[in-house]
Write a protein that holds these residues in place. Sequence first.
Motif, PDB file in Angstrom:
ATOM      1  N   LEU A 157       0.839  -1.204   0.000  1.00  0.00           N
ATOM      2  CA  LEU A 157       0.000   0.000   0.000  1.00  0.00           C
ATOM      3  C   LEU A 157       0.873   1.253   0.000  1.00  0.00           C
ATOM      4  O   LEU A 157       0.618   2.215  -0.717  1.00  0.00           O
ATOM      5  N   PHE A 212       1.148   4.520  -3.667  1.00  0.00           N
ATOM      6  CA  PHE A 212       0.757   5.917  -3.811  1.00  0.00           C
ATOM      7  C   PHE A 212       1.894   6.774  -4.342  1.00  0.00           C
ATOM      8  O   PHE A 212       3.057   6.583  -3.984  1.00  0.00           O
ATOM      9  N   THR A 221      -0.186  10.852   1.503  1.00  0.00           N
ATOM     10  CA  THR A 221      -1.280   9.887   1.409  1.00  0.00           C
ATOM     11  C   THR A 221      -0.769   8.491   1.712  1.00  0.00           C
ATOM     12  O   THR A 221      -1.418   7.719   2.421  1.00  0.00           O
ATOM     13  N   LYS A 242      -0.352   8.120   5.490  1.00  0.00           N
ATOM     14  CA  LYS A 242      -1.593   8.044   6.266  1.00  0.00           C
ATOM     15  C   LYS A 242      -2.344   6.757   5.960  1.00  0.00           C
ATOM     16  O   LYS A 242      -2.872   6.110   6.867  1.00  0.00           O
ATOM     17  N   ALA A 243      -2.398   6.397   4.671  1.00  0.00           N
ATOM     18  CA  ALA A 243      -3.143   5.195   4.309  1.00  0.00           C
ATOM     19  C   ALA A 243      -2.514   3.960   4.954  1.00  0.00           C
ATOM     20  O   ALA A 243      -3.217   3.124   5.539  1.00  0.00           O
ATOM     21  N   ILE A 280      -3.306   3.743   8.638  1.00  0.00           N
ATOM     22  CA  ILE A 280      -4.649   3.224   8.932  1.00  0.00           C
ATOM     23  C   ILE A 280      -4.672   1.711   8.777  1.00  0.00           C
ATOM     24  O   ILE A 280      -5.205   0.990   9.627  1.00  0.00           O
ATOM     25  N   ASN A 338      -6.657  -6.700  14.437  1.00  0.00           N
ATOM     26  CA  ASN A 338      -6.865  -8.054  13.940  1.00  0.00           C
ATOM     27  C   ASN A 338      -5.867  -9.082  14.443  1.00  0.00           C
ATOM     28  O   ASN A 338      -6.201 -10.259  14.518  1.00  0.00           O
ATOM     29  N   ILE A 392      -6.532 -12.970  14.875  1.00  0.00           N
ATOM     30  CA  ILE A 392      -5.942 -13.944  13.963  1.00  0.00           C
ATOM     31  C   ILE A 392      -5.187 -15.015  14.754  1.00  0.00           C
ATOM     32  O   ILE A 392      -5.331 -16.209  14.510  1.00  0.00           O
ATOM     33  N   TRP A 419     -19.051  22.205  11.862  1.00  0.00           N
ATOM     34  CA  TRP A 419     -20.416  21.736  11.611  1.00  0.00           C
ATOM     35  C   TRP A 419     -21.292  22.855  11.068  1.00  0.00           C
ATOM     36  O   TRP A 419     -21.976  22.690  10.051  1.00  0.00           O
ATOM     37  N   PRO A 436     -22.382  12.717   9.863  1.00  0.00           N
ATOM     38  CA  PRO A 436     -21.258  11.832  10.191  1.00  0.00           C
ATOM     39  C   PRO A 436     -20.918  10.915   9.023  1.00  0.00           C
ATOM     40  O   PRO A 436     -21.776  10.150   8.573  1.00  0.00           O
ATOM     41  N   VAL A 496     -12.925  -1.082   4.313  1.00  0.00           N
ATOM     42  CA  VAL A 496     -11.724  -0.345   4.710  1.00  0.00           C
ATOM     43  C   VAL A 496     -10.678  -0.458   3.603  1.00  0.00           C
ATOM     44  O   VAL A 496     -10.065   0.546   3.196  1.00  0.00           O
ATOM     45  N   LEU A 506      -9.189   2.566   1.268  1.00  0.00           N
ATOM     46  CA  LEU A 506      -7.758   2.892   1.218  1.00  0.00           C
ATOM     47  C   LEU A 506      -7.247   2.942  -0.209  1.00  0.00           C
ATOM     48  O   LEU A 506      -6.307   3.674  -0.507  1.00  0.00           O
ATOM     49  N   LEU A 552      -6.893 -10.217   6.597  1.00  0.00           N
ATOM     50  CA  LEU A 552      -7.843  -9.817   7.629  1.00  0.00           C
ATOM     51  C   LEU A 552      -9.079 -10.722   7.636  1.00  0.00           C
ATOM     52  O   LEU A 552      -9.801 -10.778   8.623  1.00  0.00           O
ATOM     53  N   ILE A 611     -17.765  -6.514  16.242  1.00  0.00           N
ATOM     54  CA  ILE A 611     -16.565  -5.665  16.263  1.00  0.00           C
ATOM     55  C   ILE A 611     -16.437  -4.912  14.941  1.00  0.00           C
ATOM     56  O   ILE A 611     -16.159  -3.710  14.906  1.00  0.00           O
ATOM     57  N   LEU A 613     -16.188  -0.853  14.352  1.00  0.00           N
ATOM     58  CA  LEU A 613     -14.940  -0.189  13.957  1.00  0.00           C
ATOM     59  C   LEU A 613     -14.802   0.069  12.457  1.00  0.00           C
ATOM     60  O   LEU A 613     -14.235   1.083  12.050  1.00  0.00           O
ATOM     61  N   ALA A 672     -13.148   3.307  10.471  1.00  0.00           N
ATOM     62  CA  ALA A 672     -11.861   3.188   9.778  1.00  0.00           C
ATOM     63  C   ALA A 672     -12.023   3.511   8.306  1.00  0.00           C
ATOM     64  O   ALA A 672     -11.184   4.204   7.713  1.00  0.00           O
ATOM     65  N   GLY A 689     -12.260   7.282   7.859  1.00  0.00           N
ATOM     66  CA  GLY A 689     -10.933   7.894   7.953  1.00  0.00           C
ATOM     67  C   GLY A 689     -10.128   7.647   6.694  1.00  0.00           C
ATOM     68  O   GLY A 689      -9.458   8.542   6.177  1.00  0.00           O
ATOM     69  N   ALA A 690     -10.203   6.413   6.197  1.00  0.00           N
ATOM     70  CA  ALA A 690      -9.450   6.069   4.993  1.00  0.00           C
ATOM     71  C   ALA A 690      -9.931   6.881   3.799  1.00  0.00           C
ATOM     72  O   ALA A 690      -9.131   7.313   2.977  1.00  0.00           O
ATOM     73  N   ARG A 731     -11.203   9.897   3.863  1.00  0.00           N
ATOM     74  CA  ARG A 731     -10.691  11.266   3.978  1.00  0.00           C
ATOM     75  C   ARG A 731      -9.259  11.345   3.481  1.00  0.00           C
ATOM     76  O   ARG A 731      -8.863  12.306   2.818  1.00  0.00           O
ATOM     77  N   VAL A 732      -8.461  10.322   3.809  1.00  0.00           N
ATOM     78  CA  VAL A 732      -7.076  10.300   3.345  1.00  0.00           C
ATOM     79  C   VAL A 732      -7.035  10.144   1.824  1.00  0.00           C
ATOM     80  O   VAL A 732      -6.302  10.839   1.134  1.00  0.00           O
ATOM     81  N   SER A 733      -7.848   9.245   1.299  1.00  0.00           N
ATOM     82  CA  SER A 733      -7.808   8.951  -0.134  1.00  0.00           C
ATOM     83  C   SER A 733      -8.244  10.141  -0.971  1.00  0.00           C
ATOM     84  O   SER A 733      -7.656  10.424  -2.007  1.00  0.00           O
TER      85      SER A 733
END
Lengths: 256, 225, 230
Positions: free
Chosen positions: A146, A150, A155, A158-159, A162, A170, A174, B76, C97, C155, C159, C177, C211, C215, C219, C222-223, C225-227
């Motif tokens: 990942l 980019f 980016t 940050k990506a 995340i 996980n 796992i 907001w 949101p 997610v 991304l 995952l 879960i 979550l 996530a 957020g991803a 917003r980054v992308s």
Amino acid sequence: MNWQWLHRLGSPRWFYEKTNAWLPWLMVCAWGLLLVGGIWGLGFAPEDAKQRNSYRILYIHAPVAFISMSCYYIMAISGAVGLIWKMKLPFMVMKAAAPIGLGLTIVVLATGSIWGKPTWGTWWEWDARLTSYLILSFLYLGVIALQQAFQNRDTADKASAILALVGTVNIPIIYKSVDWWYTLHQPATLKIVGKSTIDPSMLYPLFVMIVGFYVFFTLVLILHTRTEILRRESRSQWVKDLVLGKSNTKGEGAES
Amino acid sequence: MTAAPALLELRNLACERDERYLFAQLNANFYAGQVVQILGPNGSGKTTLLRILAGVSKDFYGDIFWQSQPLKDTAWEYANDLLYLGHLPGIKKSLTPFENLRWYAAVQGGVADADLIKALAQVQLAGYENTPCYRLSAGQLRRVALARLAFSRAKVWVLDEPFTALDKSGVAELEAKLIAHAAAGGLVLVTSHQDINVPNLQLLNLLDFPVDAQLLNSHEDAAYG
Amino acid sequence: MANLSSFASSLFWATFKRDLILAFRHKGDMVNPLVFFLIAITMIPLALGPEKAVLMRIAPGIIWVMALLATLLSLDSLFRSDFDDGSLEQLLIAPYPLALSVFAKILVHWLATGLPLTLMAPLLGVMLSLPANAFAALCYSLLLGTAAMSLIGAVGAALTVSLRKGGVLISLIVMPLYIPILIFGASAVQTAALGEAYNMQLAVLGAGLAIALLLAPLAAAGALRVSVNA
């Protein structure tokens, strides 16, 4: 007030200059501990009753396995710090940590399979631990892939941060599920290290090796981070001064 | 001149993209009743500035104030008072113009269906309400996006190249809309490659905020020789 | 407050309805993973031979792996068109949101892929001579599992949405995952085929889904917003 040190810590330049002084010490510590632990473990620790001398690969396998796991958390936490406080240095640490972690998992898998040959008679056994580390290496691969995908560096940082965080949530799941899967499909008689088989005299060199590998890992991580700092800050004045200053003392002031 | 405080205030705005500063030390006040055209050659950061002002991009240095409050604290309220029309029109081609607008109506909290039909009529798309958008021309697609202006309750319009693909009458209609919005106490921030025919048009040229070497040294991480 | 909450529900529902309409207008996107599922399962007897005992033994695992792959195939389109036409930016800056509107999109994705996959699975179970007592377990486990996979996959899709060629990369980052879901899902069916109780596996899948529900939308938001910033 208290944030001052945090921001200094977030400054790549500060980190680069500070770590200059640490490097020789870390190097001495790492090599010293690894030599002592290695010679002790490989040469002087007692032989195992069942596995004879083949168990000695544990002195590399186990420490590296510990660290390859911690490395993922270091990577993810750095990424989180970078995301939350918008600092540059943590992202550099994160980027430096990913390939190191991948390398460590490969060492774990390689030593595990070398160990498996005399123990199980095959190079690969779907053992819970080896399988987990195989999956861990996939997680590292994902973060690296990942990061590479980019064009834009911010980016990419940050990506992958995340993704690393999602991976952190996980990993325990796992591990638990792979453990469960293993007990479901195979009776637990194949475990390499039963708790009872380890003698304290075998453990002391193991501790030395674990500490040694941790120091060594810290050293490698710092070195990689420093490289990443120079790469990213190559346009800033202090890096230019650093490079020019060095080449001047060497007497090669050639610059186009 | 204006006694009222600025609606939108930019202080020391700077933006870095791929280790290159697009603009720096950008200070500007925007007041209610203004139409501001943002100027600058290709690559000078017009679109980036609009994306920052629309809240799409948060990668910048400096501060933005909305009605004298830091934008961080009023995000907001600001989002409620903002209409952003980006470089991409944001229109789904497999939906009809009416279905597209219905989604945008929900974005701003619900608008009566009759008003949406009226909005489409205002951009000369009466009769096309239920035609899938992939059958429309580029100019008509742009008009669907511009129909949002008709039922918008937002104070601030941020429009990136809204005149693209519009014919002459479309341009005139849009200009009339901008004038009316400003007259009603709104603020319009717009980029365009053609001249905008609006009385009292304010201009903001990004070339007036070049990158200053001294400033960059203060940013520690980026300096240019 | 009541006003706010009715407003709050409206963008969620608007996005949900809009995406549902889009899913039905792009039937190909919906049907292709199903066809993939069918053809891929057909490959198995052709490769291994039609021996009933063998097929019966591997059916739970094979059906689960193929369902996982079919889900992966469908992920790339989750945010792609929104990114390409600019409506993703609008979703991002809407006074609403983002995690909730993203959740509406994920919900539609599951309705359009996960649910049909689940409904189709028994048919494929017949083709692979799955024991009769495992069909219920197959449906229940896929129902929970595909929902969790849609959430986690979102997610990955978020991304990679700004990358032109995100398809393979999504699989690479999302597949590891999915491993716990695969383990417990396939095990539920296998256990049922042996005639034993599979409540525990379903409970774990349910916990995983809970879960993920909590979550994954955050996530993914957020991803995104980054992308979009790229």
